[in-house]
Write an enzyme that holds these catalytic residues in place. Sequence first.
Site, mmCIF file in Angstrom:
data_model
loop_
_atom_site.group_PDB
_atom_site.id
_atom_site.type_symbol
_atom_site.label_atom_id
_atom_site.label_comp_id
_atom_site.label_asym_id
_atom_site.label_seq_id
_atom_site.Cartn_x
_atom_site.Cartn_y
_atom_site.Cartn_z
ATOM 1 N N ILE A 63 11.511 -12.420 52.063
ATOM 2 C CA ILE A 63 12.488 -12.563 52.332
ATOM 3 C C ILE A 63 12.500 -13.559 53.467
ATOM 4 O O ILE A 63 13.197 -13.949 54.138
ATOM 5 C CB ILE A 63 14.299 -12.398 52.641
ATOM 6 C CG1 ILE A 63 13.173 -10.574 53.170
ATOM 7 C CG2 ILE A 63 14.604 -11.405 51.453
ATOM 8 C CD1 ILE A 63 14.659 -9.453 53.649
ATOM 9 N N HIS A 77 15.643 -12.867 46.243
ATOM 10 C CA HIS A 77 15.723 -12.224 47.015
ATOM 11 C C HIS A 77 16.593 -12.322 48.485
ATOM 12 O O HIS A 77 16.550 -11.625 49.271
ATOM 13 C CB HIS A 77 14.769 -11.225 47.412
ATOM 14 C CG HIS A 77 14.307 -9.853 46.266
ATOM 15 N ND1 HIS A 77 13.135 -9.066 46.216
ATOM 16 C CD2 HIS A 77 14.730 -10.233 44.488
ATOM 17 C CE1 HIS A 77 12.440 -8.312 45.225
ATOM 18 N NE2 HIS A 77 13.955 -9.396 44.446
ATOM 19 N N CYS A 100 35.879 -19.718 58.324
ATOM 20 C CA CYS A 100 37.156 -19.269 57.950
ATOM 21 C C CYS A 100 38.102 -18.971 59.021
ATOM 22 O O CYS A 100 38.660 -19.779 58.598
ATOM 23 C CB CYS A 100 37.069 -18.108 56.826
ATOM 24 S SG CYS A 100 36.252 -17.954 55.157
ATOM 25 N N THR A 140 2.028 -8.475 45.399
ATOM 26 C CA THR A 140 2.461 -7.449 45.017
ATOM 27 C C THR A 140 2.516 -6.176 44.226
ATOM 28 O O THR A 140 1.291 -6.433 42.568
ATOM 29 C CB THR A 140 3.901 -8.557 43.944
ATOM 30 O OG1 THR A 140 5.054 -7.296 43.385
ATOM 31 C CG2 THR A 140 3.742 -9.098 43.039
HETATM 32 ZN ZN ZN Z 1 33.726 -18.183 54.785
#
Ligand code: ZN
Length: 376
Positions: free
Chosen positions: A205, A225, A258, A315
Amino acid sequence: MSPKNKSTYQLPLTPPSSTVKRRGTSNSCLEPINVNIKPKKLLSELKKSSQLSSPASPCKIRKITRKPTLKYRPIVNTIFNVQDYLDGISKSKKDNEKNLEFLKCSFKYSNKIIVIAGAGISTATGIPDFRSNSSSKEGLLMNKETKSLFDYNYVYSNDDSIEKFNKLMNHLNHLSNTVKPTKFHHFLNDLLEKNKIQRIYTQNIDGLEKKAVSSNYNNKIVQLHGDINFMTCNFCHIRTSYDPTLFENQLIPDCLYCMENQMIRRNAGLRARSIGKFRPSIVLYNELHPSGEEIMQFNKIDLKKFPDLLVIVGTTLKIPGVISMVKNFVTKIKSRKNGIILFIANELPSQRIIDIIGHIDLIVLGDCQAIPDLVE
Ligand SMILES: [Zn+2]
């Protein structure tokens, strides 16, 4: 219509002389060939002509390295110990030389490489994985105990675990921003630039694969991931740069976009809508994968193209979804005459993984950072 008039409507057999390019003014990469040459000598003349073409020519000819039939293929699950080779241990010297040659050929002659990478390609930067020594500075933050902080059900079960999770994510984000890609990341970039890699699937990540390459290759890298350098709103789904201060001030921060949208709607006299929450753009255990469909599409495309080399690197293959992806690629690659499976890690694969994969041509035991120097 008289025969004379008819002839004026016949199509010309050759284009008018004004439209014919004079020899030597063409943009072709090749010099003009002597048309009076005998057929037997034509091939050698063509070769000479191609050697004469200017290196600064605007035409690019893609060099295709055809895969020769392998003269040597190790027996299934052969182990090539990198340290033994570097130390020149004599009892296995001859075998090591042959195995190294096989490793070199694998990268040199494969043109549809699939890479499945894990934490092992990044640990050289100081970014830890779950198996890091808990006595080390990084290991204190990332060890088997803190693995539960990657479990969705645990993380969001109480405020205390969310706080610990945020602290860990902020630390990983800080590390990802400060470290540089490793030698192995740059090796992958070189292979990408040579157009030899079909896809890199990474379980990491840290985003270092993308940091090491030009943005032109972004579609060649699939982050299984997610990426700690970003955060995503669970309502408007906007993906934006990760801001650690937000996660210091709020357990699950409100989405700024938002909120802005709500203000605009309020000023316009529209009814209010929900405000989403930001989360790091990573996928936790026991969580529905938001890009699962997209990854499946990449898999389908890659399988259809008949890859010729699978490189499993850094891995130990613990995630069921990744194991099943490996199985599909192994089946496809082994259906090719010259298909090769490589496993590169500093610890041997478990018997369970060996049984699941069924066929590994070469297990390269050692630090993957040694690979670029070994194969060049
Ligand atoms: Zn949002």
